[in-house]
Design a protein around this motif. Structure first.
Motif, PDB file in Angstrom:
ATOM      1  N   SER A   1       0.829  -1.195   0.000  1.00 54.02           N
ATOM      2  CA  SER A   1       0.000   0.000   0.000  1.00 54.02           C
ATOM      3  C   SER A   1       0.869   1.251   0.000  1.00 54.02           C
ATOM      4  N   GLY A   2       0.457   2.243  -0.783  1.00 52.98           N
ATOM      5  CA  GLY A   2       1.205   3.493  -0.869  1.00 52.98           C
ATOM      6  C   GLY A   2       2.384   3.428  -1.819  1.00 52.98           C
ATOM      7  N   SER A   3       2.504   2.328  -2.544  1.00 45.52           N
ATOM      8  CA  SER A   3       3.628   2.197  -3.470  1.00 45.52           C
ATOM      9  C   SER A   3       3.284   2.796  -4.828  1.00 45.52           C
ATOM     10  N   TRP A   4       4.310   3.179  -5.534  1.00 50.91           N
ATOM     11  CA  TRP A   4       4.150   3.710  -6.893  1.00 50.91           C
ATOM     12  C   TRP A   4       4.662   2.679  -7.872  1.00 50.91           C
ATOM     13  N   GLN A   5       3.915   2.479  -8.941  1.00 49.69           N
ATOM     14  CA  GLN A   5       4.313   1.563 -10.013  1.00 49.69           C
ATOM     15  C   GLN A   5       4.621   2.413 -11.245  1.00 49.69           C
ATOM     16  N   PHE A   6       5.799   2.219 -11.816  1.00 52.02           N
ATOM     17  CA  PHE A   6       6.275   3.077 -12.898  1.00 52.02           C
ATOM     18  C   PHE A   6       6.395   2.335 -14.219  1.00 52.02           C
ATOM     19  N   ASP A   7       6.076   3.060 -15.279  1.00 55.82           N
ATOM     20  CA  ASP A   7       6.377   2.666 -16.653  1.00 55.82           C
ATOM     21  C   ASP A   7       5.910   1.244 -16.999  1.00 55.82           C
ATOM     22  N   TYR A   8       4.628   1.050 -16.948  1.00 51.84           N
ATOM     23  CA  TYR A   8       4.073  -0.242 -17.335  1.00 51.84           C
ATOM     24  C   TYR A   8       2.931  -0.018 -18.327  1.00 51.84           C
ATOM     25  N   SER A   9       2.462  -1.086 -18.906  1.00 49.14           N
ATOM     26  CA  SER A   9       1.359  -1.011 -19.863  1.00 49.14           C
ATOM     27  C   SER A   9       0.057  -1.395 -19.180  1.00 49.14           C
ATOM     28  N   ASP A  10      -1.022  -0.778 -19.609  1.00 49.81           N
ATOM     29  CA  ASP A  10      -2.346  -1.089 -19.069  1.00 49.81           C
ATOM     30  C   ASP A  10      -2.872  -2.323 -19.786  1.00 49.81           C
ATOM     31  N   THR A  11      -2.792  -3.463 -19.112  1.00 50.36           N
ATOM     32  CA  THR A  11      -3.224  -4.727 -19.704  1.00 50.36           C
ATOM     33  C   THR A  11      -4.324  -5.387 -18.880  1.00 50.36           C
ATOM     34  N   VAL A  12      -5.105  -4.592 -18.147  1.00 44.53           N
ATOM     35  CA  VAL A  12      -6.197  -5.137 -17.341  1.00 44.53           C
ATOM     36  C   VAL A  12      -7.239  -5.779 -18.238  1.00 44.53           C
ATOM     37  N   ILE A  13      -7.582  -5.089 -19.312  1.00 45.96           N
ATOM     38  CA  ILE A  13      -8.526  -5.620 -20.297  1.00 45.96           C
ATOM     39  C   ILE A  13      -7.682  -6.308 -21.378  1.00 45.96           C
ATOM     40  N   PRO A  14      -8.065  -7.497 -21.839  1.00 49.44           N
ATOM     41  CA  PRO A  14      -7.273  -8.185 -22.875  1.00 49.44           C
ATOM     42  C   PRO A  14      -7.052  -7.292 -24.102  1.00 49.44           C
ATOM     43  N   GLU A  15      -5.916  -7.455 -24.716  1.00 50.53           N
ATOM     44  CA  GLU A  15      -5.469  -6.574 -25.803  1.00 50.53           C
ATOM     45  C   GLU A  15      -6.399  -6.476 -27.007  1.00 50.53           C
ATOM     46  N   PRO A  16      -7.052  -7.549 -27.461  1.00 48.95           N
ATOM     47  CA  PRO A  16      -7.940  -7.364 -28.625  1.00 48.95           C
ATOM     48  C   PRO A  16      -9.070  -6.365 -28.355  1.00 48.95           C
ATOM     49  N   ILE A  17      -9.450  -6.214 -27.081  1.00 45.48           N
ATOM     50  CA  ILE A  17     -10.532  -5.295 -26.737  1.00 45.48           C
ATOM     51  C   ILE A  17     -10.009  -3.868 -26.606  1.00 45.48           C
ATOM     52  N   GLN A  18      -8.789  -3.727 -26.066  1.00 43.09           N
ATOM     53  CA  GLN A  18      -8.247  -2.394 -25.787  1.00 43.09           C
ATOM     54  C   GLN A  18      -6.767  -2.369 -26.136  1.00 43.09           C
TER      55      GLN A  18
ATOM     56  N   PRO B   1      -3.220  -1.326 -25.249  1.00 43.46           N
ATOM     57  CA  PRO B   1      -2.631  -0.906 -23.976  1.00 43.46           C
ATOM     58  C   PRO B   1      -1.899   0.435 -24.092  1.00 43.46           C
ATOM     59  N   ASN B   2      -2.095   1.280 -23.098  1.00 47.41           N
ATOM     60  CA  ASN B   2      -1.362   2.548 -23.031  1.00 47.41           C
ATOM     61  C   ASN B   2      -0.015   2.287 -22.375  1.00 47.41           C
ATOM     62  N   GLN B   3       1.007   2.911 -22.895  1.00 50.23           N
ATOM     63  CA  GLN B   3       2.359   2.716 -22.389  1.00 50.23           C
ATOM     64  C   GLN B   3       2.721   3.782 -21.372  1.00 50.23           C
ATOM     65  N   HIS B   4       3.702   3.490 -20.549  1.00 47.45           N
ATOM     66  CA  HIS B   4       4.323   4.448 -19.640  1.00 47.45           C
ATOM     67  C   HIS B   4       3.341   5.038 -18.625  1.00 47.45           C
ATOM     68  N   ILE B   5       2.696   4.182 -17.890  1.00 48.76           N
ATOM     69  CA  ILE B   5       1.755   4.612 -16.864  1.00 48.76           C
ATOM     70  C   ILE B   5       2.464   4.608 -15.521  1.00 48.76           C
ATOM     71  N   VAL B   6       2.124   5.578 -14.687  1.00 48.83           N
ATOM     72  CA  VAL B   6       2.597   5.634 -13.312  1.00 48.83           C
ATOM     73  C   VAL B   6       1.364   5.533 -12.430  1.00 48.83           C
ATOM     74  N   SER B   7       1.390   4.620 -11.456  1.00 51.61           N
ATOM     75  CA  SER B   7       0.210   4.399 -10.626  1.00 51.61           C
ATOM     76  C   SER B   7       0.549   4.446  -9.150  1.00 51.61           C
ATOM     77  N   LEU B   8      -0.398   4.982  -8.392  1.00 47.29           N
ATOM     78  CA  LEU B   8      -0.350   4.925  -6.935  1.00 47.29           C
ATOM     79  C   LEU B   8      -1.257   3.782  -6.514  1.00 47.29           C
ATOM     80  N   VAL B   9      -0.690   2.843  -5.745  1.00 46.11           N
ATOM     81  CA  VAL B   9      -1.438   1.682  -5.302  1.00 46.11           C
ATOM     82  C   VAL B   9      -1.751   1.861  -3.825  1.00 46.11           C
ATOM     83  N   THR B  10      -3.034   1.770  -3.496  1.00 48.36           N
ATOM     84  CA  THR B  10      -3.461   1.875  -2.103  1.00 48.36           C
ATOM     85  C   THR B  10      -4.272   0.636  -1.763  1.00 48.36           C
TER      86      THR B  10
END
Length: 192
Positions: free
Chosen positions: A160-177, A179-188
């Protein structure tokens, strides 16, 4: 050296005077030119370093503003009592009727989505619920198993409270969406 002396001796007097004047003028001009060039070079370097410092300060300010925005958005999300109540109901295994689910989606999920859409610095806000869910409420509420689709969500404990850097958004399978590159996320992590 003898060739130079021999060459100078072979010159006429007016040519010797001209050569002497050129040599006398060339030395200070060359020295002045190298001093001016050195000053210009140092000034140019100093100017570029100052521009880099200014740009770094602006970038730091922008990053700090974005971090604060993420923290504030997280607090809004966590302090939305109806969302927490809904998630607690899911965690307890309570079955909710269709009308309650639709009302929750129309009111709470819609309002949280407006927070994301009104802020150009936020990409997404997501909550992954570790409970039996019949329906995911995209783009906010997902099953916990979707975390396995993210590079940082595979395996290990989520801090909790960690930052995740430079990853792709692959929550939804790729044929549907795509993926956006270079995302930074705050995880709580929410423990209730």
């Amino acid at each position: 050296m003898k060739k130079i002396i021999k060459f100078v001796d072979s010159l006429k007097l007016n040519q010797k005077i001209t050569l002497f004047v050129l040599v006398v003028l060339a030395i200070p001009i060359t020295a002045l030119e190298s001093i001016c060039f050195s000053f210009l070079q140092k000034d140019c370097i100093r100017s570029k370093v100052e521009n880099i410092r200014i740009n770094m300060a602006k970038s730091q300010s922008t990053i700090q503003k974005n971090v604060e925005m993420c923290n504030l958005s997280t607090q809004v999300f966590l302090n939305t009592r109806s969302v927490m109540d809904y998630v607690i109901s899911l965690k307890k295994g309570e079955k909710l009727d269709t009308q309650n689910v639709l009302d929750f989606y129309k009111a709470d999920i819609y309002n949280l989505e407006k927070i994301v859409n009104s802020n150009p610095y936020l990409y997404k806000m997501r909550m992954y619920v570790n409970a039996d869910m019949d329906v995911e409420m995209m783009p906010i509420l997902y099953k916990y198993s979707r975390l396995q689709n993210l590079e940082w969500g595979k395996g290990g404990e989520i801090v909790s409270g960690s930052w995740q850097f430079d990853y792709s958004d692959t929550v939804i399978p790729e044929p549907i969406q795509t993926p956006n590159q270079h995302i930074v996320s705050l995880v709580t992590k929410v423990n209730q």
